[in-house]
Design a protein around this motif. Sequence first.
Motif, PDB file in Angstrom:
ATOM      1  N   LEU A 145     -42.972 -15.571   1.752  1.00 24.91           N
ATOM      2  CA  LEU A 145     -43.085 -15.566   2.995  1.00 24.91           C
ATOM      3  C   LEU A 145     -42.766 -14.189   3.508  1.00 24.91           C
ATOM      4  O   LEU A 145     -43.394 -13.936   4.725  1.00 24.91           O
ATOM      5  N   ALA A 146     -41.997 -13.826   2.843  1.00 23.69           N
ATOM      6  CA  ALA A 146     -41.491 -12.396   3.609  1.00 23.69           C
ATOM      7  C   ALA A 146     -42.527 -11.053   3.506  1.00 23.69           C
ATOM      8  O   ALA A 146     -42.684 -10.543   4.427  1.00 23.69           O
ATOM      9  N   GLY A 147     -42.982 -11.413   2.281  1.00 24.25           N
ATOM     10  CA  GLY A 147     -44.186 -10.027   2.245  1.00 24.25           C
ATOM     11  C   GLY A 147     -45.212 -10.400   3.102  1.00 24.25           C
ATOM     12  O   GLY A 147     -45.551  -9.410   3.627  1.00 24.25           O
ATOM     13  N   ALA A 148     -46.069 -11.631   3.406  1.00 18.56           N
ATOM     14  CA  ALA A 148     -46.461 -12.256   3.880  1.00 18.56           C
ATOM     15  C   ALA A 148     -46.019 -11.566   5.802  1.00 18.56           C
ATOM     16  O   ALA A 148     -47.344 -10.959   6.509  1.00 18.56           O
ATOM     17  N   ALA A 149     -44.777 -12.079   6.175  1.00 16.95           N
ATOM     18  CA  ALA A 149     -44.311 -11.597   7.476  1.00 16.95           C
ATOM     19  C   ALA A 149     -43.504 -10.228   7.949  1.00 16.95           C
ATOM     20  O   ALA A 149     -44.791  -9.915   8.891  1.00 16.95           O
ATOM     21  N   ALA A 150     -44.052  -9.228   6.801  1.00 11.76           N
ATOM     22  CA  ALA A 150     -44.372  -8.103   7.048  1.00 11.76           C
ATOM     23  C   ALA A 150     -45.823  -7.247   6.465  1.00 11.76           C
ATOM     24  O   ALA A 150     -45.612  -6.697   7.974  1.00 11.76           O
ATOM     25  N   ALA A 151     -46.262  -8.096   6.355  1.00 12.03           N
ATOM     26  CA  ALA A 151     -47.547  -7.230   6.501  1.00 12.03           C
ATOM     27  C   ALA A 151     -48.580  -8.049   7.262  1.00 12.03           C
ATOM     28  O   ALA A 151     -48.506  -6.625   8.026  1.00 12.03           O
ATOM     29  N   ARG A 152     -48.278  -8.931   8.884  1.00 12.69           N
ATOM     30  CA  ARG A 152     -48.749  -9.041   9.697  1.00 12.69           C
ATOM     31  C   ARG A 152     -47.826  -9.116  10.831  1.00 12.69           C
ATOM     32  O   ARG A 152     -48.200  -8.630  11.964  1.00 12.69           O
ATOM     33  N   ALA A 153     -46.785  -8.033  10.734  1.00 14.39           N
ATOM     34  CA  ALA A 153     -45.214  -8.179  11.540  1.00 14.39           C
ATOM     35  C   ALA A 153     -46.261  -7.026  12.703  1.00 14.39           C
ATOM     36  O   ALA A 153     -46.889  -6.017  12.266  1.00 14.39           O
ATOM     37  N   ARG A 154     -45.981  -6.718  13.719  1.00 13.92           N
ATOM     38  CA  ARG A 154     -46.264  -6.663  15.080  1.00 13.92           C
ATOM     39  C   ARG A 154     -45.847  -4.753  15.329  1.00 13.92           C
ATOM     40  O   ARG A 154     -46.139  -4.114  15.150  1.00 13.92           O
ATOM     41  N   ARG A 155     -44.195  -5.344  14.973  1.00  8.96           N
ATOM     42  CA  ARG A 155     -42.965  -4.440  14.954  1.00  8.96           C
ATOM     43  C   ARG A 155     -42.536  -4.350  13.376  1.00  8.96           C
ATOM     44  O   ARG A 155     -41.877  -5.365  13.418  1.00  8.96           O
ATOM     45  N   PRO A 156     -43.268  -3.609  12.343  1.00  7.76           N
ATOM     46  CA  PRO A 156     -42.336  -3.608  11.245  1.00  7.76           C
ATOM     47  C   PRO A 156     -40.717  -2.939  11.247  1.00  7.76           C
ATOM     48  O   PRO A 156     -40.192  -3.490   9.832  1.00  7.76           O
ATOM     49  N   ARG A 157     -40.378  -2.012  11.652  1.00 11.08           N
ATOM     50  CA  ARG A 157     -38.950  -1.801  12.203  1.00 11.08           C
ATOM     51  C   ARG A 157     -38.267  -2.855  12.560  1.00 11.08           C
ATOM     52  O   ARG A 157     -37.234  -3.522  12.040  1.00 11.08           O
ATOM     53  N   LEU A 158     -39.151  -3.067  13.787  1.00 16.21           N
ATOM     54  CA  LEU A 158     -37.986  -4.292  14.335  1.00 16.21           C
ATOM     55  C   LEU A 158     -38.202  -5.898  13.534  1.00 16.21           C
ATOM     56  O   LEU A 158     -36.624  -5.830  12.944  1.00 16.21           O
ATOM     57  N   PHE A 159     -38.376  -5.959  12.283  1.00 19.24           N
ATOM     58  CA  PHE A 159     -39.087  -7.119  11.180  1.00 19.24           C
ATOM     59  C   PHE A 159     -38.139  -6.533   9.684  1.00 19.24           C
ATOM     60  O   PHE A 159     -37.235  -7.255   9.373  1.00 19.24           O
ATOM     61  N   TYR A 160     -37.918  -5.237   9.794  1.00 19.78           N
ATOM     62  CA  TYR A 160     -37.530  -4.885   8.358  1.00 19.78           C
ATOM     63  C   TYR A 160     -35.663  -5.035   8.793  1.00 19.78           C
ATOM     64  O   TYR A 160     -34.277  -5.410   7.678  1.00 19.78           O
ATOM     65  N   VAL A 161     -35.535  -3.628  10.276  1.00 24.94           N
ATOM     66  CA  VAL A 161     -33.897  -4.248  10.440  1.00 24.94           C
ATOM     67  C   VAL A 161     -33.558  -5.614  11.115  1.00 24.94           C
ATOM     68  O   VAL A 161     -32.366  -5.789  10.648  1.00 24.94           O
ATOM     69  N   ALA A 162     -34.191  -6.578  11.398  1.00 30.01           N
ATOM     70  CA  ALA A 162     -34.057  -8.205  11.359  1.00 30.01           C
ATOM     71  C   ALA A 162     -33.621  -8.792  10.331  1.00 30.01           C
ATOM     72  O   ALA A 162     -31.958  -9.518  10.117  1.00 30.01           O
ATOM     73  N   THR A 163     -34.317  -7.894   8.920  1.00 28.96           N
ATOM     74  CA  THR A 163     -34.030  -9.162   7.769  1.00 28.96           C
ATOM     75  C   THR A 163     -32.982  -7.952   6.586  1.00 28.96           C
ATOM     76  O   THR A 163     -31.767  -9.457   6.864  1.00 28.96           O
ATOM     77  N   LEU A 164     -32.380  -7.259   7.900  1.00 25.15           N
ATOM     78  CA  LEU A 164     -32.003  -6.908   6.531  1.00 25.15           C
ATOM     79  C   LEU A 164     -29.865  -6.914   7.185  1.00 25.15           C
ATOM     80  O   LEU A 164     -29.448  -7.184   6.936  1.00 25.15           O
ATOM     81  N   ALA A 165     -30.630  -7.014   9.165  1.00 25.03           N
ATOM     82  CA  ALA A 165     -28.946  -7.566   9.714  1.00 25.03           C
ATOM     83  C   ALA A 165     -28.331  -8.820   9.213  1.00 25.03           C
ATOM     84  O   ALA A 165     -27.461  -9.157   9.346  1.00 25.03           O
TER      85      ALA A 165
END
Length: 410
Positions: A56-76
């Motif tokens: 789920l995480a891998g697919a969401a990261a690959a499709r994220a329109r704003r990958p920076r926001l996705f990575y920061v949000a998951t780390l947060a």
Amino acid sequence: MHGFGRYLAAALAARFASEGMGMAVVLLALERTGSAAYGAYVLTAWLAPHVLAAPLAGAAAARARRPRLFYVATLAGFTTAVAALAVLLGRAPVPVVIAVAVLGGGCGPMVTGGLSSLVAGLVPPGARRDRAYGWDASTYNAAAVTAPAVVSLVAALASAAPAMAVLAASGALAATLAASLPYEDPGAAPLYRQPGAGLGAGLAALWRVRELRAITSATTLAFVGIGSLTTTSVLLAAGLGSPGAGGVLMTAFAVGALTGSLTLGRITAVEPGRLARWGMAGTGVALAAAALSPSLAVTAVLFAAAGVCDGPLLTATLRIRSEYAPDAVRTQVFTLGAGLKLTAASAGAALVGLTADAPAQALLGGIAALQLAAALLHALAAARRPVEAATEPSAASATTPVGPRTPGGP
């Protein structure tokens, strides 16, 4: 290598927080409730979601329109869960604590394989990227060495709650640094917005691409043994007349692994599959010798030697995933591979718990046998069949594009 230094700092901070959780949760549970078993249940809830969340995480990261926001949000999210457990564990109702642990653990795949998948977008293909994966692997080993030591020290000087606060602060630093990383290659298509890759695409790539299938199956088998090594080291040290010295053996292994990743792991002239086989075989031989050792000092030296052999295995694994994972499912391949290894390690820990009455030397011998079996499995799974070898160039060019597409690149 734009941003790679900041990446390493972010990865080290995130993995420091992750590696420290095992000890911190158990210490905090023991301190507040008097039950280490409660801490073990919370830790299980933290680890269990990894393999389920990985695709789920891998697919969401690959499709994220704003990958920076996705990575920061998951780390947060990961960091928030650590901080919340520091406050709630032993005070809030058990279902609430378990739910927080499950949510935090669901962010775990992005701390491991998810972050490692970013390296391909920061470093161009070739020897520099191979060396970069060596540095990335060293962040795992450095965190494994330092995090338990820092947690133990802070807990001894203050309590387990401040120790978990240190982990939360490290996670917050990782999220802050991740916000500063470049996520797209100017002049090329976005690196991580890859349409059409479904949830099963990463798993399909792990099975269909021979090199990915070989390294994933071999390392998963090897980690059944590695996951049981901590408990076995405690039993082994007690059998050698030094109760409580199991931590010394595991520290020797971790220091050896860090040394191996910084030295042998940086050898780019050796094909990564061969490096992986050598690493697993060497680890198995060293642990087999340790099972026959008559003293704690000699055993510690052999554990360190096993760690040196294990160190380049992660580097080789990361290089293989980067080289052979199709671009559209690169992040899924990284997160799934990490999730499978962690699940295998959890299974190994459970198995050794069921067989804890057996002699420690026999348990360590079994772990060594698993490493040797993993090396053999990789050799068999990676072997080129005559028909496959004849069609390999066209298949590789069609299914395994390498790295981000840079101007003038391949």
